[in-house]
Design an enzyme around this catalytic site. Structure first.
Site, PDB file in Angstrom:
ATOM      1  N   LYS A 101       0.782  -0.970  -0.066  1.00  0.00           N
ATOM      2  CA  LYS A 101       0.033   0.097  -0.013  1.00  0.00           C
ATOM      3  C   LYS A 101       0.842   1.330   0.022  1.00  0.00           C
ATOM      4  CE  LYS A 101       0.630   1.335   4.488  1.00  0.00           C
ATOM      5  NZ  LYS A 101       1.126   2.765   4.795  1.00  0.00           N
ATOM      6  N   ASP A 237      -2.747  -1.911  10.082  1.00  0.00           N
ATOM      7  CA  ASP A 237      -2.908  -2.104   8.824  1.00  0.00           C
ATOM      8  C   ASP A 237      -3.616  -3.171   8.337  1.00  0.00           C
ATOM      9  OD1 ASP A 237      -1.820   0.562   8.336  1.00  0.00           O
ATOM     10  OD2 ASP A 237       0.292  -0.351   8.063  1.00  0.00           O
TER      11      ASP A 237
END
Ligand code: C5P
Length: 385
Positions: A101, A237
């Protein structure tokens, strides 16, 4: 383990059982007036008929006992499959990509009572990925192999922790092997460890309808929401990595809001040769006055309207302001180089040390990656996914 081919087909058991029982009964009946060994033989044959019934009169698909319900019936009363349908080989191994990401924005709103920081981030999945293969093994326990990075293969690896958490949540005691092919750089701000953990959870969920898990696990397979809650306990996350795409992440990072897919960009990912520890940088942030914050609302509007220019104008990461002098200088140099090679914007992602540049042109992105690749910086060409 019922995903192995049984020694005897259920149809053969059906055909054998009645003649065996009759023969056994006849022998023991005749034996009572002729000889004791004949009685014993008769009883043994009847017992054998009962035992093969218990062991092998089972559905060829799910392995569960057919009992009386199955007699003469065409379908398994448990899994509902046609008993004479060809038996598919159960999937025991699955490979899934673990995407990295980027933070299009990263803002830290304050420190919370639990020691974590209240975050507001817009995150984007990119095509740079590890490959995660999860295999159900005949043994017990979790094994792990890593190719492409010097990472631990025990409980210190988030992928192993994820498999352990999944087994506990489903009360499953079978063996699991994890093979990781690493490409996402570590301590880079790209959620490499979280991506692997999320991939393990997704793979195990996908595979958890296999008979070996269904029959051994004591709980039902997890739904998508339960998987994210489980992921959130492993790392802030992980829920984002389970979902992927373009998302607003708040709280510790685990409160997600789905956004429209951001306008597509090519990404030059640049990893300088120094790592940055996330907890250490969070600690530094507490002692710094942040001046230049991202305008998250403006970024949300840009994504909503598919406005690529406004998106680029609002890319910002407050962590950059907490870097020490030398690191800050190195990060700034890479940012400037990326802009010089045609990036529309550049910033550090997460807690670094990766710096990324966004390009609308693939060839320009490639040229930037080639130019910046060197002894002190490793580069990867990627794109939004
Ligand atoms: O959740 P995760 O394991 O990814 O976080 C690593 C460390 O980063 C935490 O131990 C904590 O020190 C810090 N952190 C934080 N606030 C957050 C997320 C992480 O302080 N929202």
């Amino acid at each position: 383990m019922n995903d192995k081919k049984p020694l005897m087909d259920y149809r053969r058991v059906q055909k054998l059982q009645t003649p065996l029982l009759l023969t056994g009964a006849l022998l023991s009946g005749v034996g009572t007036s002729v000889s004791v060994p004949l009685v014993i033989l008769g009883i043994a044959i009847m017992l054998f008929a009962i035992v093969i019934g218990v062991l092998y009169y089972r559905c060829p698909h799910c392995g569960r006992p057919l009992g009386r319900i199955g007699e003469g019936g065409a379908y398994c009363p448990h899994c509902g499959k046609a008993l004479n349908a060809p038996v598919e080989e159960p999937v025991r191994s699955i490979t899934v990509p673990a995407y990295a990401k980027l933070n299009l924005t990263l803002d830290i709103l304050g420190k919370r009572d639990d020691g974590y920081h209240e975050m507001q981030m817009i995150m984007q999945t990119v095509s740079l990925h590890d490959d995660v293969t999860v295999t159900l093994t005949d043994g017990k326990g979790i094994t792990c192999r890593v190719d492409g990075a010097a990472l631990p293969c025990d409980e210190r690896n988030l992928a192993v922790k994820a498999a352990r958490a999944f087994c506990e949540a489903m009360d499953y005691g079978g063996g699991i092997d994890i093979a990781l092919i690493k490409r996402i750089p570590s301590e880079a701000g790209m959620a490499g460890g979280s991506a692997d953990a999320a991939a393990v959870l997704r793979a195990l969920r996908a595979i958890s309808t296999v008979p070996v898990i269904l029959l051994t696990a004591k709980r039902e397979p997890l739904d998508a929401a339960a998987l994210e809650v489980l992921g959130g306990k492993l790392g802030a996350d992980v829920p984002f990595c389970i979902r992927g795409g373009t998302q607003l992440a708040e709280g510790r990072g685990e409160k997600l809001t789905v956004l429209k897919p951001a306008p597509r960009f090519f990404v030059a990912v640049c990893k300088p040769d120094f790592p940055i520890s996330t907890p250490a940088l969070f600690a530094r942030v507490d002692g710094v006055t942040i001046t230049d914050r991202p305008d998250t609302d403006a970024m949300l509007a840009a994504i909503e309207h598919g406005d690529a220019d406004t998106l680029c104008a609002n890319v910002r990461n407050v962590f950059e302001q907490a870097l020490d002098g030398e690191q800050r200088e190195r990060i700034e140099t890479i940012k400037c180089d990326l802009l010089a090679y045609g990036a529309k914007t550049s910033a550090m992602t997460g807690s670094g040390s990766v710096v990324f540049g966004l390009f609308s042109d693939k060839a320009a992105c490639r040229r930037a990656c080639e130019a910046l690749q060197g002894e002190c910086v490793k580069t990867f060409c990627a794109e939004f996914v």
